[in-house]
Every structure is written in C-alpha cells, then in structure tokens.
Design a protein around this motif. Sequence first.
Motif, PDB file in Angstrom:
ATOM      1  N   GLN A  21     -57.886 -32.043 -38.896  1.00 11.88           N
ATOM      2  CA  GLN A  21     -57.986 -33.434 -39.991  1.00 11.88           C
ATOM      3  C   GLN A  21     -56.510 -33.858 -40.752  1.00 11.88           C
ATOM      4  O   GLN A  21     -56.280 -35.136 -40.574  1.00 11.88           O
ATOM      5  CB  GLN A  21     -58.682 -32.983 -41.260  1.00 11.88           C
ATOM      6  CG  GLN A  21     -58.999 -34.449 -42.025  1.00 11.88           C
ATOM      7  CD  GLN A  21     -59.869 -33.915 -43.143  1.00 11.88           C
ATOM      8  OE1 GLN A  21     -60.869 -33.394 -42.666  1.00 11.88           O
ATOM      9  NE2 GLN A  21     -59.860 -34.442 -44.476  1.00 11.88           N
ATOM     10  N   TYR A  22     -55.509 -33.024 -40.712  1.00 13.06           N
ATOM     11  CA  TYR A  22     -54.284 -33.490 -41.146  1.00 13.06           C
ATOM     12  C   TYR A  22     -53.500 -34.526 -40.188  1.00 13.06           C
ATOM     13  O   TYR A  22     -52.405 -35.285 -40.627  1.00 13.06           O
ATOM     14  CB  TYR A  22     -53.388 -32.235 -41.747  1.00 13.06           C
ATOM     15  CG  TYR A  22     -52.643 -31.420 -40.700  1.00 13.06           C
ATOM     16  CD1 TYR A  22     -52.846 -31.514 -39.336  1.00 13.06           C
ATOM     17  CD2 TYR A  22     -51.772 -30.785 -40.963  1.00 13.06           C
ATOM     18  CE1 TYR A  22     -52.086 -30.833 -38.246  1.00 13.06           C
ATOM     19  CE2 TYR A  22     -50.823 -29.986 -40.178  1.00 13.06           C
ATOM     20  CZ  TYR A  22     -50.959 -30.016 -38.694  1.00 13.06           C
ATOM     21  OH  TYR A  22     -50.681 -29.195 -37.760  1.00 13.06           O
ATOM     22  N   THR A  25     -54.884 -37.778 -41.413  1.00 11.58           N
ATOM     23  CA  THR A  25     -54.431 -38.108 -42.667  1.00 11.58           C
ATOM     24  C   THR A  25     -52.884 -38.279 -42.686  1.00 11.58           C
ATOM     25  O   THR A  25     -52.397 -39.358 -43.552  1.00 11.58           O
ATOM     26  CB  THR A  25     -54.525 -36.973 -43.680  1.00 11.58           C
ATOM     27  OG1 THR A  25     -54.036 -35.648 -43.278  1.00 11.58           O
ATOM     28  CG2 THR A  25     -56.101 -36.906 -44.084  1.00 11.58           C
ATOM     29  N   ARG A  28     -52.748 -41.924 -41.309  1.00 12.86           N
ATOM     30  CA  ARG A  28     -53.108 -42.722 -42.556  1.00 12.86           C
ATOM     31  C   ARG A  28     -51.928 -43.017 -43.352  1.00 12.86           C
ATOM     32  O   ARG A  28     -51.603 -44.457 -43.846  1.00 12.86           O
ATOM     33  CB  ARG A  28     -54.357 -42.199 -43.308  1.00 12.86           C
ATOM     34  CG  ARG A  28     -54.653 -43.100 -44.391  1.00 12.86           C
ATOM     35  CD  ARG A  28     -55.764 -42.445 -45.089  1.00 12.86           C
ATOM     36  NE  ARG A  28     -56.115 -43.255 -46.369  1.00 12.86           N
ATOM     37  CZ  ARG A  28     -57.348 -42.813 -47.239  1.00 12.86           C
ATOM     38  NH1 ARG A  28     -58.091 -41.888 -46.656  1.00 12.86           N
ATOM     39  NH2 ARG A  28     -57.717 -43.688 -47.993  1.00 12.86           N
ATOM     40  N   ILE A  86     -62.823 -39.725 -44.233  1.00 14.48           N
ATOM     41  CA  ILE A  86     -61.489 -38.910 -43.694  1.00 14.48           C
ATOM     42  C   ILE A  86     -60.181 -39.910 -43.870  1.00 14.48           C
ATOM     43  O   ILE A  86     -59.142 -39.551 -43.988  1.00 14.48           O
ATOM     44  CB  ILE A  86     -61.823 -38.294 -42.349  1.00 14.48           C
ATOM     45  CG1 ILE A  86     -62.839 -37.011 -42.784  1.00 14.48           C
ATOM     46  CG2 ILE A  86     -60.737 -37.689 -41.639  1.00 14.48           C
ATOM     47  CD1 ILE A  86     -63.295 -36.341 -41.102  1.00 14.48           C
ATOM     48  N   VAL A  87     -60.704 -41.201 -43.140  1.00 17.30           N
ATOM     49  CA  VAL A  87     -59.442 -42.110 -43.377  1.00 17.30           C
ATOM     50  C   VAL A  87     -59.887 -43.383 -43.830  1.00 17.30           C
ATOM     51  O   VAL A  87     -61.350 -43.434 -43.973  1.00 17.30           O
ATOM     52  CB  VAL A  87     -58.868 -42.387 -41.699  1.00 17.30           C
ATOM     53  CG1 VAL A  87     -58.099 -40.860 -41.635  1.00 17.30           C
ATOM     54  CG2 VAL A  87     -59.882 -42.779 -40.913  1.00 17.30           C
ATOM     55  N   THR A  91     -56.883 -47.610 -40.892  1.00 14.60           N
ATOM     56  CA  THR A  91     -56.751 -46.364 -39.948  1.00 14.60           C
ATOM     57  C   THR A  91     -57.826 -46.357 -39.016  1.00 14.60           C
ATOM     58  O   THR A  91     -57.703 -46.457 -37.778  1.00 14.60           O
ATOM     59  CB  THR A  91     -56.722 -45.168 -40.726  1.00 14.60           C
ATOM     60  OG1 THR A  91     -55.711 -45.068 -41.706  1.00 14.60           O
ATOM     61  CG2 THR A  91     -56.338 -43.849 -39.758  1.00 14.60           C
TER      62      THR A  91
END
Length: 448
Positions: A21-22, A25, A28, A86-87, A91
Amino acid sequence: MNTADLGLPVDVPSTALFTDQYELTMLRAALKAGTAGRRSVFEVFTRRLPNGRRYGVVAGTGRVLDAVENFRFDAGVLRFLRERDIVDEETLDWLAQYRFSGDIWGYPEGEVYFPGSPIMRVEGTFGECVLLETVILSILNHDSAIAAAASRMASAAGDRPLIEMGARRTHELAAVAAARSAYVGGFATTSDLAAGFRYNIPTVGTSAHAFTLLHDNERDAFRAQVEAMGRGTTLLVDTYDVAEAVRTAVEIAGPELGAVRIDSGDLLLVAHRVRQQLDKLGARDTKIVVTSDLDEYAIASLAAAPVDAYGVGTQLVTGSGHPTASMVYKLVARAESGDDGAPLVPVAKKSSGGKTSVGGRKWAARRLDSYGYAEAEVVGTGPVPDDLADRQLLVELVKGGEVVAREPLDAARDRHAAARANLPLSATQLSRGEPVIPTEYAHEGSGS
C-alpha cells in the motif's frame, strides 16, 4: 506457441495489486507535491549473499517482463482502491491511465551475480517506477533463490539429470515458478504439468506407493504399469522389500526395464545393492533414480553411488534453507527538477546496521583473469573503462515501455551453465565461504 497469450489459470489478469500500500500512498503524495513526474532511477541489488553461498543466480526476468506488461489498474481494481479509501480521486485517475513507459536494464536471466550487483535498473518517472517495487522484488527474490539452490544441486549432480518434483511442497502457483527457476538452474525435467504447459519444460512421472498398495500384490501393480506404459517405465521398488521388488520388476519387464526408483532407506547402501542385483539379473541398462528429501549435500554424498538421476522436492522449492535472495529496490538517482532534461543527481540512504546504499546510475562488468575466468565484479558510475567495455553485464529489457528482450527459457538455462563454468572452480564447493569473486566499486573519475 506463446502460452503467455492463452490466459492460463496459472496467470492473473492484472499484476497491479501485487504491491504494498505504501507505494500507492507515496504516489498520492508525490502527485500532490508535483514530484511524481521527476525522472528517477531505481536499482535492484542485494547487500549480501545468503550465508555460505558463493554466487547468486538471476532468475525470474522473463516473469518480470510479463508482470510489467500486465500492470494495469482495471475497473475492479480501481473500485477496490476507492472503496477502501486507499488513494484519492486524482490518484485513481492517474492509475486508470497507468502504462509503464520507461526503460528497464538488467542482468540477463541465468547470469550470476554478487553483493552490490545492479541486477535490474528501472528508469522512468518516479510515479511509474515506484509502483513496480514489490512485484519485481517478489518475482526476483523467489525465483533467484530457487535457481541458486538448483544450481548448487546441478553442480553436485554433475552429468546426472535432476527432476524437479516439489509442487506438493509449496503454493500451487509458486510451484510453477519454482519449476521454471529450477530449469534455469540446471534441472532437466519437472513433474508439474502446469509448468510443462506454461513454460514448455519437459515433464516426467510414473507412479507412487499408492498405486502399488492399490493392488493385491506388487507383481500385479508392476504388471499393470508395464502393460500401460511399456517396458521402459520406471518402477517404484521400496514399498515392501526392495530386493524382492527388483527381482519381480525384472521378471515382468525383462532387461529392457527403463528404471527403478528408490524413495527411502540408506540410499547409498541400497543403490549399490540394487545395482549389483540388476546387473546379475541381466538388466545392466536399467537405471536407478533416487528421491527422498534430497538437497545438494545429499546429492554430493551420492556421487560415488551407482545412481543415474535424482528427484528433488522440498529442499529445492524452499531454496535449500534460503527461500529469498534478500534483494532490495532502491532509488539511486533522480532529476534535480521536473523539467525535461534536468540532470540526474545520485541519492542514497545513509543508515547504520549494514543497510547503506551506493547512489548513482550504475553499470556492471566482470573482469577476467589471464586464464579467462572471472576475478572481480566491477560496479561503477559514469563512463565505463575501456578495458571493461566489452564485459558489461546489463542488457536492455524494456525500451520506452516495450519489451525488447524476450527469449526462450532454454537460452537462460544455457547462459547459466556458461556463466557458472566461467567462475573460479571454488564456486562449486558446498562448504561455507565468501562470494567466489569480490565486488569492486569504480566511481566516476576513477579507474577500474
């Protein structure tokens, strides 16, 4: 036939969520900051080889190319990201149009590597490159670990063929990748039909103990198998009494019996006894195949035994004690600004505990000694010294987002055999030791 186009169940429609996930992010935040479009260079390397290993083996390159091509955020994936918050929408709009448009260079599949080797270099905008980190590392770490174990086993086996048979010891999709990597590392065949179908690896297999136990006696089981598969089949002879089974096998199949397989007991002792018995019965051409939780050390211990082939499962698909190659994916250079033509500047993490990195866009070459064997892995930035210009290791894999270096799996297999043969003889030792050649760094403005 290009089986990659068949939509096989061992593939996935998109690799976009094979990520952490990072990465999304970071994208983003970079989009918001206006830095996502900066030209960037990421490199894959390992700071050290697994304890006791003398060299690493690059494997999975072909799978990386497939993964990059299939890295697409379709409607279902975008919906998942939106529902989980999540975004943001900006994004999501960017991801909907995602296509990797940069360049990828790397060591060709089957090549060997050492600590610090720039195994793969990914160049493009920060946004498009950072998203590929996890999927690239997932493939290269797994496949290279299996290939390294396979290479050590192949070296220990010498001219005797190796059969990959570890599908039941790992995840069903990992098993297919493991069979592919084992083939690159020197295995001759696999028992996994999905791997044979997907990658055209030769497949083998006959029977297990269950087939013998199904029948009222061993003679009936052997007769059924020979009638179905011919005299050249391989009969499993250790379900009950090995000596009696060998005698029965030759009675039924005759001296044309292809092979017998031994899957338990003191393999060294049993193999010698079986060979003597086969020869006395006139089955001098019948081969002996041994299985039973083998690794490179067990294979080496059987070098003097009358064994013709080895079947390896658990230890192979788990990397023989080292299931990962510990590769990392690090930003090593980025443009000074988002302007077209802005110069690249080296960047590197500064850290204690052995996690430091060397900044700069790198090249790599292998210096040879006077006998033509490798003596050093030279890694540098800036111009390549003239004496190393024809020994460079990185090749272009993707150009402008288009794959330019697909090749048959046999090419990677042959390359590995040649690369291993080009190393000092101590590379094949199974005893613990340092990398067989050192890694030297040649920074811009220095010699090699």
